[in-house]
Enzyme design. Structure first.
Site, PDB file in Angstrom:
ATOM      1  CB  SER A  44      -0.984  -0.098   1.122  1.00 15.57           C
ATOM      2  OG  SER A  44      -0.224   0.108   2.475  1.00 15.57           O
ATOM      3  CE  LYS A  98      -2.577   2.383   4.774  1.00 12.67           C
ATOM      4  NZ  LYS A  98      -1.872   1.154   4.162  1.00 12.67           N
TER       5      LYS A  98
END
EC number: 3.4.21.-
Lengths: 169, 208
Positions: free
Chosen positions: A43, A91
């Site tokens: 991701s 993230k």
């Protein structure tokens, strides 16, 4: 006979002394200062794990930097997943509290980040479980509580200029 | 430099050594080399040794305290009216962190969690619902009852003093990761010493 007993006792004493010094100091260091972690998943490509499943990046998580919960837009952070408390996700911070985010893939087109929250996204849009999609369909808020556990990762690459969502301050 | 001079003067007094020094900078040449070196060594060793020992002990006990508070438990003082009558303002309670790490928090537990609107402060509420539970989000006297489900990885917290409590009815369910520990024992005031009572709002628990 007495001598061997005395040796065992001395050894045991020295072991306890060392144990009670070394273990707390090491644990405190790893919790408060820095620790090392392996990154899994795609991701955050291409910043992290560009090689996919062949090679996992190893990163240094800097706890000391976020002891006052101060992060900047563009930092890569590690946090406890709001969907699964046993998992940690990595993230990038897109928006801080008070910002308005024009989202991609979230049910509200424009979202204002509430106080005490941040908006995070993975660099690899479409393969990322992030603020655009947290939680099941019934989830009412998709903004993550970054202070659940937050470490600042020492960045080895420059922040990407082409973010997914746009931010209006 | 001044400190050094004072030490030397007191040492001279002690040792009854007469000296005629022109400037302190020439001290090393005038005084007998051996005497100067031993004085230097013992002074420095004493002061530095004590300082290092103090720093070492501080670090060691600080780390032990951190591990104890983080992984075992600690004493907490609660403030605020949102958990009356179970916990009054400025009560001292004992909190343990083991259940959090082993994911053993259950419905009806009183927990300490990080406040969702301010990461630097903590809140103290009761767990009403775990993930997947159906929660009544308005007061039971209303005609139209509205339910909501607690999402995965979240918990629903409410204070015992429903009229005066800012809790999940205001900011929604909070992620499990924000829970810091579980309160299970009250220490102060002594009149209320012992394990904590069950919720006075038993009707809030609905998992049908």
């Amino acid at each position: 006979m007495a001598q061997s007993k005395g040796w065992v006792r001395r050894y045991f004493k020295a072991f306890c002394k060392g144990f009670f010094v070394a273990v707390p100091v090491a644990v405190t260091f790893l919790d408060r200062v820095a620790c090392v972690a392996r990154v899994e998943g795609a991701s955050m490509q291409p910043s992290l794990n560009p090689g996919g499943s062949q090679s996992s990046d190893v990163v240094l998580l800097n706890h000391w930097k976020v002891r006052n919960f101060e992060v900047q837009r563009g930092d890569i952070v590690s946090l406890v997943s709001p969907k699964n408390p046993e998992q940690k996700i990595i993230k990038r911070v897109i928006a801080l509290e008070g910002d308005i985010v024009k989202t991609m893939g979230h049910k509200n087109r424009y979202v204002k980040v509430p106080r005490g929250h941040i908006w995070v996204e993975g660099d690899h849009h479409g393969h990322s479980f992030d603020s655009n999609s947290f939680g099941p369909q019934k989830e009412t808020t998709t903004i993550v509580y970054f202070h659940a556990l937050c470490c600042h990762i020492l960045q080895f690459s420059l922040p990407q200029p082409g973010w997914n969502s746009q931010v209006f301050n | 430099m001044l400190y050094l001079c004072i030490e030397i003067l007191t040492a001279i007094k002690r040792n009854n050594v007469q000296m005629h020094a022109t400037t302190f900078r020439n001290l090393g040449n005038i005084m007998p080399g051996q005497w100067w070196q031993s004085l230097h060594r013992t002074m420095l060793r004493g002061v530095l040794g004590k300082t290092f020992r103090l720093v070492g002990y501080t670090i060691q006990y600080g780390c032990i305290a951190h591990c104890a508070f983080e992984y075992v438990g600690g004493v907490v003082m609660c403030s605020g009216p949102s958990m009356e009558p179970t916990i009054q303002n400025s009560d001292v309670v004992f909190a343990e962190n083991l259940s959090r790490h082993f994911y053993g928090i259950q419905r009806g537990d009183i927990v300490i969690a990080k406040s969702p609107s301010d990461p630097k402060s903590n809140i103290c509420k009761r767990v009403i619902g775990l993930e997947g539970d159906k929660i009544l989000t308005n007061s039971p006297s209303d005609f139209f009852k509205s339910h909501s489900y607690v999402p995965t990885g979240h918990v629903w917290l409410e204070g015992d003093n429903l009229q005066n409590s800012t809790d999940s009815r205001y900011y929604g369910p909070i992620p499990y990761g924000l829970i810091r520990g579980r309160i299970f024992f009250k220490i102060w005031p002594l009149s209320d010493f012992g394990f904590l009572r069950d919720s006075p709002n038993g009707h809030r628990f609905s998992d049908d």
